[in-house]
Motif scaffolding. Structure first.
Motif, PDB file in Angstrom:
ATOM      1  N   THR A 114    -173.243 129.962 -52.867  1.00 47.54           N
ATOM      2  CA  THR A 114    -173.539 129.491 -51.506  1.00 47.54           C
ATOM      3  C   THR A 114    -173.931 128.028 -51.515  1.00 47.54           C
ATOM      4  O   THR A 114    -173.440 127.221 -50.706  1.00 47.54           O
ATOM      5  CB  THR A 114    -174.663 130.340 -50.890  1.00 47.54           C
ATOM      6  OG1 THR A 114    -174.246 131.713 -50.826  1.00 47.54           O
ATOM      7  CG2 THR A 114    -175.005 129.853 -49.492  1.00 47.54           C
ATOM      8  N   ALA A 115    -174.825 127.669 -52.425  1.00 49.27           N
ATOM      9  CA  ALA A 115    -175.259 126.275 -52.516  1.00 49.27           C
ATOM     10  C   ALA A 115    -174.101 125.361 -52.898  1.00 49.27           C
ATOM     11  O   ALA A 115    -173.930 124.273 -52.339  1.00 49.27           O
ATOM     12  CB  ALA A 115    -176.395 126.154 -53.531  1.00 49.27           C
ATOM     13  N   GLY A 116    -173.276 125.808 -53.849  1.00 47.88           N
ATOM     14  CA  GLY A 116    -172.145 124.998 -54.281  1.00 47.88           C
ATOM     15  C   GLY A 116    -171.095 124.815 -53.209  1.00 47.88           C
ATOM     16  O   GLY A 116    -170.510 123.743 -53.056  1.00 47.88           O
ATOM     17  N   ALA A 117    -170.848 125.876 -52.425  1.00 49.86           N
ATOM     18  CA  ALA A 117    -169.870 125.784 -51.338  1.00 49.86           C
ATOM     19  C   ALA A 117    -170.364 124.832 -50.257  1.00 49.86           C
ATOM     20  O   ALA A 117    -169.584 124.064 -49.686  1.00 49.86           O
ATOM     21  CB  ALA A 117    -169.616 127.170 -50.752  1.00 49.86           C
ATOM     22  N   THR A 118    -171.654 124.873 -49.994  1.00 48.59           N
ATOM     23  CA  THR A 118    -172.231 124.010 -48.957  1.00 48.59           C
ATOM     24  C   THR A 118    -172.188 122.540 -49.363  1.00 48.59           C
ATOM     25  O   THR A 118    -171.855 121.660 -48.558  1.00 48.59           O
ATOM     26  CB  THR A 118    -173.684 124.428 -48.672  1.00 48.59           C
ATOM     27  OG1 THR A 118    -173.710 125.806 -48.277  1.00 48.59           O
ATOM     28  CG2 THR A 118    -174.296 123.568 -47.574  1.00 48.59           C
ATOM     29  N   ALA A 119    -172.508 122.268 -50.630  1.00 41.75           N
ATOM     30  CA  ALA A 119    -172.586 120.888 -51.104  1.00 41.75           C
ATOM     31  C   ALA A 119    -171.260 120.353 -51.631  1.00 41.75           C
ATOM     32  O   ALA A 119    -171.132 119.159 -51.897  1.00 41.75           O
ATOM     33  CB  ALA A 119    -173.648 120.786 -52.192  1.00 41.75           C
ATOM     34  N   GLY A 120    -170.270 121.241 -51.789  1.00 46.75           N
ATOM     35  CA  GLY A 120    -169.003 120.809 -52.364  1.00 46.75           C
ATOM     36  C   GLY A 120    -169.063 120.632 -53.864  1.00 46.75           C
ATOM     37  O   GLY A 120    -168.242 119.925 -54.448  1.00 46.75           O
TER      38      GLY A 120
END
Length: 519
Positions: A114-120
Motif C-alpha cells: 500500500t505504501a509503495g503503491a501510494t509513493a510510487g
C-alpha cells in the motif's frame, strides 16, 4: 536429468535436494537469438552500462535470489535461477538492469505494498497476494501486450498463446481486463497439502489418508494418542480455514455453481459471488455453508492441544505432530529441513464425496466428482484456473515514476518463455510452470501420475465470499477460533459471520462502483 522416483505411499516423501546447483546446471536455458533494438541507441550499438534502465522486481520468496548459492544444512533452500536469468537477460539486453528487491511476508506485506503503491516506490513487477493490487486499482492492464508476439518465444503468435487458455480466461477481471501474465500455476486441487510423520504413522498402524473420512479418522486417532492434526502455522492464531474453503465447499457447492457461473466459463470468482450472495445462494446462514461449517468444526476438534499458541514447526521437528497442513509450495523446503530426522510424507488434501457428507431431507451434502485426472503424466490444463487471482502484476505508479513499463514488460516476457520459465519454476518446484510447453519438475511429474478428483466447476475461495477485501479476510476467520475455543456459542458465531460477510460484500460492491465510475 534423471527423474526422482517417489513412493505412492509417501506421495512426495523426499530425502534429498530437489533443486539447487546440480539441477540448474542440468536444465539451464539455452541461448536465445533476440532483437537487440530495445537495448540499442539510434546507431544500432548497445547502450553503455551508465545508461542502463533498472527494472525492480519482487516475485515473492520463491523467486527472490538467496544470498547463498549452494545448499547446506543451515540453508536447505537455494534460489539461484532468478539471478542466473537476470544475468542472461542483461547479456541480451545490456540497456536494462534487473534489480531484485526484498519484500515482507505475512500481514506486513499489505501495508508495504500500500505504501509503495501510494509513493510510487513499489517494485515495478510484483507478486500481489490474491487480487490485492488489482482490486485497489494499482496494476497495469496488459491485454494489449498479451496480444503482441513475445520476441523470446517466436513459435507463438501472441504472448498470450504461451499460457493455458482456461487459466487466462479465469484472469479476466470484472472490468474486462487482464492484469497478470502468470509465472507459475497451482496444480488443480493441490493448492495446499498435508505433511505427515511416517514414523508416527507406522508406530500407530495408520495409513496416509486418501479420503475425507480417512482424514477424520486419522486425525481422531492422533488426537486420542496425545498428538493431533496441526493447522497451517502462519494462520494458527487467526484461523486456518483451508479445509473449509479448499476441501469441503468445492464438493458441496457443485449443485449451485450453474446458478453462480454467470459467464459460463466453469470458474466461479468473486464477481460472481456477489450476485449469488445477494440472491441468497451463498452466505454463512445458507444450508450449504452451515453444513460445511459443522464439518469444519468437527475436524477442528482434532487439532493439537493449544493449536493457536504453540510453536507448530518446533513440535513438528521434535516429532510431536503426526499430521499437519502445509502449502504445496512448502513441500520442497520441508523435505529438505535438516532439523527433521524422521521420514516425511506429503499428500494431496482429500475432498469429501456423497457417502462421507451425505445429503438429508433438510441439509445438502457433498457430491461425487464426475471424473479424475488422467494420471498419464500430463497436466490437466483445461482445469487450471487462477485460484489465487492476479498474482503477478506491473505496478502502475512505480512504472510510471521510473519510466520503465516497456522494459518491465519485456523482462516479464523473457521469464515466461517456456524454457526460461521451467528453469525458474522447477528450481524449487513450489508450483508448476505457467507455460503450456514447459516441462514438469520431478515432484510434479510424480503427481501427474496420480488420479485425483476433478469437478465440473472450479471455485476460487474468494468465489465463495471469503475474500471480499483484505479486511474481510482478516476478520471472519478469528470468529471461528472464538467458536472452536468456546469463547462464543454457535448462534453468536453465525450472527457475526453474517455481519462480516455482509460488510465485506458491501465494501466490494462499492469498489466495483468506483471502478465503473473511473472507467
Amino acid at each position: 536429468m534423471q527423474k526422482q522416483q517417489l513412493s505412492r505411499r509417501g506421495f512426495l516423501s523426499l530425502a534429498g535436494a530437489t533443486g539447487g546447483a546440480a539441477l540448474l546446471a542440468a536444465c539451464a536455458p539455452a541461448e536465445v537469438e533476440v532483437d537487440q533494438s530495445a537495448a540499442a541507441d539510434d546507431s544500432g550499438e548497445a547502450m553503455p552500462d551508465v545508461d542502463r534502465v533498472p527494472v525492480r522486481v519482487w516475485f515473492g520468496g520463491s523467486y527472490t535470489p538467496t544470498e547463498w548459492t549452494s545448499r547446506s544444512a543451515e540453508n536447505p533452500i537455494v534460489v539461484n535461477a532468478p539471478r542466473i536469468l537476470a544475468e542472461r537477460y542483461h547479456e541480451e539486453n545490456p540497456g536494462t538492469e534487473i534489480v531484485y528487491e526484498e519484500g515482507p511476508g505475512g500481514e506486513d506485506y499489505f501495508a508495504w505494498l500500500t505504501a509503495g503503491a501510494t509513493a510510487g516506490t513499489a517494485p515495478n513487477l510484483v507478486r500481489s497476494t490474491h487480487n490485492f493490487a488489482v482490486q485497489n486499482g494499482w496494476a497495469v492492464p496488459i491485454d494489449d501486450y498479451l496480444a503482441q508476439p513475445n520476441r523470446y518465444a517466436p513459435d507463438y503468435d501472441k504472448w498470450n498463446d504461451i499460457f493455458y487458455p482456461t487459466f487466462m480466461n479465469s484472469l479476466i477481471q470484472p472490468d474486462g481486463n487482464i492484469y497478470c501474465a502468470p509465472i507459475d500455476n497451482i496444480w488443480p486441487n493441490i493448492e495446499v497439502g498435508l505433511a505427515y510423520n511416517k514414523e508416527t504413522f507406522d508406530s500407530m498402524g495408520l495409513e496416509p489418508p486418501s479420503t475425507w473420512s480417512a482424514q477424520m479418522e486419522v486425525s481422531r486417532a492422533l488426537k486420542e494418542a496425545g498428538d493431533g492434526l496441526a493447522p497451517w502455522q502462519h494462520e494458527q492464531a487467526t484461523g486456518n480455514l483451508w479445509p473449509l474453503a479448499l476441501q469441503i465447499l468445492p464438493s458441496m457447492m457443485q449443485p449451485i455453481c450453474p446458478d453462480m457461473d454467470l459467464n459460463g466459463d466453469k470458474f466461479v470468482g468473486v464477481d460472481e459471488a456477489l450476485p449469488a450472495y445477494r440472491a441468497g445462494i451463498i452466505g454463512p446462514n445458507t444450508p450449504i455453508y452451515k453444513r460445511a461449517f459443522e464439518e469444519m468444526y468437527e475436524l477442528a476438534t482434532y487439532w493439537i492441544d493449544a493449536f493457536n499458541t504453540v510453536d507448530i514447526d518446533l513440535l513438528w521437528r521434535e516429532g510431536n505432530v503426526g499430521l499437519r497442513y502445509s502449502g504445496s509450495w512448502e513441500f520442497s523446503r520441508m523435505a529438505n529441513d535438516p532439523n527433521v530426522t524422521f521420514e516425511r510424507g506429503f499428500l494431496p488434501p482429500p475432498l469429501p464425496n456423497s457417502s462421507e457428507i451425505p445429503a438429508t431431507d433438510t441439509t445438502p451434502g457433498a457430491t461425487d466428482p464426475p471424473r479424475t485426472t488422467a494420471g498419464d503424466g500430463t497436466v490437466p490444463g483445461d482445469l487450471l484456473t487462477a485460484i489465487q487471482g492476479s498474482e503477478y502484476v506491473a505496478m502502475a505508479s512505480s512504472t510510471e515514476k521510473d519510466g520503465n513499463l516497456e522494459q518491465s514488460i519485456d523482462f516479464w516476457m523473457f521469464l515466461t518463455e517456456p524454457q526460461n520459465n521451467a528453469f525458474l519454476v522447477n528450481e524449487n518446484q513450489a508450483r508448476i510452470s505457467s507455460a503450456v510447453d514447459a516441462p514438469l519438475g520431478s515432484i510434479w511429474q510424480e503427481i501427474a501420475t496420480f488420479k485425483l478428483p476433478l469437478y465440473e466447476y472450479a471455485i476460487a475461495w474468494w468465489g465463495q465470499g471469503w475474500y471480499w477485501d483484505n479486511d474481510n479476510f482478516m476478520r471472519w476467520r478469528p470468529v471461528f477460533i472464538e467458536w472452536i475455543t468456546g469463547q462464543i456459542d454457535e448462534a453468536t458465531f453465525y450472527e457475526r459471520q453474517e455481519e462480516e460477510f455482509a460488510a465485506g460484500a458491501q465494501r466490494y460492491e462499492e469498489i466495483l462502483q468506483e471502478q465503473t465510475d473511473d472507467s
